[in-house]
Motif scaffolding. Structure first.
Motif, PDB file in Angstrom:
ATOM      1  N   GLU A  40       0.902  -1.115  -0.118  1.00  0.00           N
ATOM      2  CA  GLU A  40       0.023  -0.057   0.066  1.00  0.00           C
ATOM      3  C   GLU A  40       0.780   1.248   0.033  1.00  0.00           C
ATOM      4  O   GLU A  40       0.681   2.274  -0.681  1.00  0.00           O
ATOM      5  CB  GLU A  40      -0.988  -0.008   1.266  1.00  0.00           C
ATOM      6  CG  GLU A  40      -2.217  -0.853   1.144  1.00  0.00           C
ATOM      7  CD  GLU A  40      -2.750  -1.159   2.505  1.00  0.00           C
ATOM      8  OE1 GLU A  40      -2.406  -0.577   3.566  1.00  0.00           O
ATOM      9  OE2 GLU A  40      -3.871  -1.925   2.357  1.00  0.00           O
ATOM     10  N   LEU A  41       1.930   1.181   0.740  1.00  0.00           N
ATOM     11  CA  LEU A  41       2.753   2.503   0.915  1.00  0.00           C
ATOM     12  C   LEU A  41       3.429   2.526  -0.448  1.00  0.00           C
ATOM     13  O   LEU A  41       3.608   3.762  -1.015  1.00  0.00           O
ATOM     14  CB  LEU A  41       3.913   2.280   1.937  1.00  0.00           C
ATOM     15  CG  LEU A  41       3.463   2.399   3.377  1.00  0.00           C
ATOM     16  CD1 LEU A  41       4.537   1.998   4.228  1.00  0.00           C
ATOM     17  CD2 LEU A  41       2.986   3.783   3.706  1.00  0.00           C
ATOM     18  N   LEU A  42       3.976   1.377  -1.085  1.00  0.00           N
ATOM     19  CA  LEU A  42       4.774   1.372  -2.390  1.00  0.00           C
ATOM     20  C   LEU A  42       3.772   2.201  -3.581  1.00  0.00           C
ATOM     21  O   LEU A  42       3.952   3.054  -4.197  1.00  0.00           O
ATOM     22  CB  LEU A  42       5.036   0.190  -2.782  1.00  0.00           C
ATOM     23  CG  LEU A  42       5.888   0.149  -4.271  1.00  0.00           C
ATOM     24  CD1 LEU A  42       6.894   0.993  -4.045  1.00  0.00           C
ATOM     25  CD2 LEU A  42       6.128  -1.336  -4.457  1.00  0.00           C
ATOM     26  N   GLU A  43       2.465   1.763  -3.521  1.00  0.00           N
ATOM     27  CA  GLU A  43       1.220   2.076  -4.274  1.00  0.00           C
ATOM     28  C   GLU A  43       1.076   3.648  -4.293  1.00  0.00           C
ATOM     29  O   GLU A  43       0.954   4.561  -5.074  1.00  0.00           O
ATOM     30  CB  GLU A  43       0.223   1.330  -4.264  1.00  0.00           C
ATOM     31  CG  GLU A  43      -0.969   2.030  -5.378  1.00  0.00           C
ATOM     32  CD  GLU A  43      -0.715   1.838  -6.711  1.00  0.00           C
ATOM     33  OE1 GLU A  43      -0.972   2.511  -7.641  1.00  0.00           O
ATOM     34  OE2 GLU A  43       0.467   0.776  -7.031  1.00  0.00           O
ATOM     35  N   ALA A  44       1.157   4.160  -2.694  1.00  0.00           N
ATOM     36  CA  ALA A  44       0.794   5.432  -2.456  1.00  0.00           C
ATOM     37  C   ALA A  44       1.863   6.309  -3.064  1.00  0.00           C
ATOM     38  O   ALA A  44       1.726   7.372  -3.581  1.00  0.00           O
ATOM     39  CB  ALA A  44       0.717   5.492  -1.116  1.00  0.00           C
ATOM     40  N   GLN A  48       1.935   9.316  -5.671  1.00  0.00           N
ATOM     41  CA  GLN A  48       2.294  10.608  -5.286  1.00  0.00           C
ATOM     42  C   GLN A  48       3.404  11.110  -6.382  1.00  0.00           C
ATOM     43  O   GLN A  48       3.531  12.332  -6.867  1.00  0.00           O
ATOM     44  CB  GLN A  48       3.096  10.486  -3.954  1.00  0.00           C
ATOM     45  CG  GLN A  48       3.530  12.039  -3.646  1.00  0.00           C
ATOM     46  CD  GLN A  48       2.024  12.959  -3.487  1.00  0.00           C
ATOM     47  OE1 GLN A  48       1.168  12.755  -2.721  1.00  0.00           O
ATOM     48  NE2 GLN A  48       2.536  14.166  -3.839  1.00  0.00           N
ATOM     49  N   ALA A  49       4.285  10.075  -6.830  1.00  0.00           N
ATOM     50  CA  ALA A  49       5.433  10.594  -7.630  1.00  0.00           C
ATOM     51  C   ALA A  49       4.496  10.977  -9.142  1.00  0.00           C
ATOM     52  O   ALA A  49       5.154  11.860  -9.758  1.00  0.00           O
ATOM     53  CB  ALA A  49       6.244   9.160  -8.007  1.00  0.00           C
ATOM     54  N   ALA A  50       3.552  10.313  -9.548  1.00  0.00           N
ATOM     55  CA  ALA A  50       3.148  10.538 -10.826  1.00  0.00           C
ATOM     56  C   ALA A  50       2.236  11.745 -10.637  1.00  0.00           C
ATOM     57  O   ALA A  50       2.639  12.583 -11.663  1.00  0.00           O
ATOM     58  CB  ALA A  50       2.035   9.321 -11.128  1.00  0.00           C
ATOM     59  N   ASP A  51       1.929  12.296  -9.621  1.00  0.00           N
ATOM     60  CA  ASP A  51       1.117  13.480  -9.338  1.00  0.00           C
ATOM     61  C   ASP A  51       2.219  14.352  -9.300  1.00  0.00           C
ATOM     62  O   ASP A  51       2.085  15.534 -10.054  1.00  0.00           O
ATOM     63  CB  ASP A  51       0.433  13.368  -7.999  1.00  0.00           C
ATOM     64  CG  ASP A  51      -0.936  12.595  -7.973  1.00  0.00           C
ATOM     65  OD1 ASP A  51      -1.213  12.120  -9.023  1.00  0.00           O
ATOM     66  OD2 ASP A  51      -1.364  12.287  -6.930  1.00  0.00           O
ATOM     67  N   ALA A  55       2.541  17.749 -11.831  1.00  0.00           N
ATOM     68  CA  ALA A  55       2.587  19.042 -11.583  1.00  0.00           C
ATOM     69  C   ALA A  55       3.798  19.662 -12.220  1.00  0.00           C
ATOM     70  O   ALA A  55       3.620  20.793 -12.465  1.00  0.00           O
ATOM     71  CB  ALA A  55       2.274  19.003 -10.202  1.00  0.00           C
ATOM     72  N   THR A  56       4.952  18.921 -11.920  1.00  0.00           N
ATOM     73  CA  THR A  56       6.049  19.501 -12.382  1.00  0.00           C
ATOM     74  C   THR A  56       5.982  19.734 -13.954  1.00  0.00           C
ATOM     75  O   THR A  56       6.532  20.732 -14.302  1.00  0.00           O
ATOM     76  CB  THR A  56       7.254  18.598 -11.885  1.00  0.00           C
ATOM     77  OG1 THR A  56       7.249  18.600 -10.592  1.00  0.00           O
ATOM     78  CG2 THR A  56       8.818  19.294 -12.447  1.00  0.00           C
ATOM     79  N   LEU A  57       5.776  18.841 -14.542  1.00  0.00           N
ATOM     80  CA  LEU A  57       5.433  19.093 -15.987  1.00  0.00           C
ATOM     81  C   LEU A  57       4.713  20.263 -16.320  1.00  0.00           C
ATOM     82  O   LEU A  57       4.839  20.851 -17.345  1.00  0.00           O
ATOM     83  CB  LEU A  57       4.993  17.672 -16.964  1.00  0.00           C
ATOM     84  CG  LEU A  57       4.860  17.690 -18.066  1.00  0.00           C
ATOM     85  CD1 LEU A  57       6.252  17.890 -18.832  1.00  0.00           C
ATOM     86  CD2 LEU A  57       4.313  16.414 -18.693  1.00  0.00           C
ATOM     87  N   THR A  58       3.311  20.335 -15.787  1.00  0.00           N
ATOM     88  CA  THR A  58       2.461  21.512 -16.055  1.00  0.00           C
ATOM     89  C   THR A  58       3.086  22.941 -15.623  1.00  0.00           C
ATOM     90  O   THR A  58       3.176  23.559 -16.477  1.00  0.00           O
ATOM     91  CB  THR A  58       1.376  21.382 -15.260  1.00  0.00           C
ATOM     92  OG1 THR A  58       0.594  19.888 -15.371  1.00  0.00           O
ATOM     93  CG2 THR A  58       0.306  22.456 -15.305  1.00  0.00           C
TER      94      THR A  58
END
Length: 108
Positions: A40-44, A48-51, A55-58
């Protein structure tokens, strides 16, 4: 040894086996819970990394767009200035060119 002592020893051995089995079951359960929590932590963390990436790309796209717009405005201003300078020199250029054409043709 008395029968009572043997019974007590047998009961203690059975209790020890039962405790050992329960400990193994508890250990499996704790391990499974830990594994589930880790997943669950890994998926979270992946989410978060994808988000963060989005955000960084935007933000980078917005900054690049702003830099492009600023650069374009500067180039347009420079072109406008060059155009104004060229227009102000146009009469003199026409005069010079006309003078050379007239002198070279020998008609005047």
């Amino acid at each position: 040894m008395s029968i009572e002592s043997m019974k007590r020893i047998s009961e203690c051995e059975e209790e020890a086996v039962s405790i050992r089995r329960q400990a193994q079951a508890d250990a499996r359960q704790i391990f499974d819970q830990g594994k589930k929590q880790a997943e669950e932590l890994l998926e979270a963390a992946r989410k978060q990394a994808a988000d963060d990436y989005r955000a960084t790309l935007t933000q980078a796209e917005a900054e690049a767009g702003a830099a492009y717009d600023k650069s374009l405005a500067e180039v347009q201003k420079e072109c406008s200035q060059m155009k104004s300078e060229a227009k102000s020199k146009l009469p003199k250029a026409v005069e010079i060119i006309t003078g050379k054409v007239v002198k070279s043709s020998g008609n005047c």
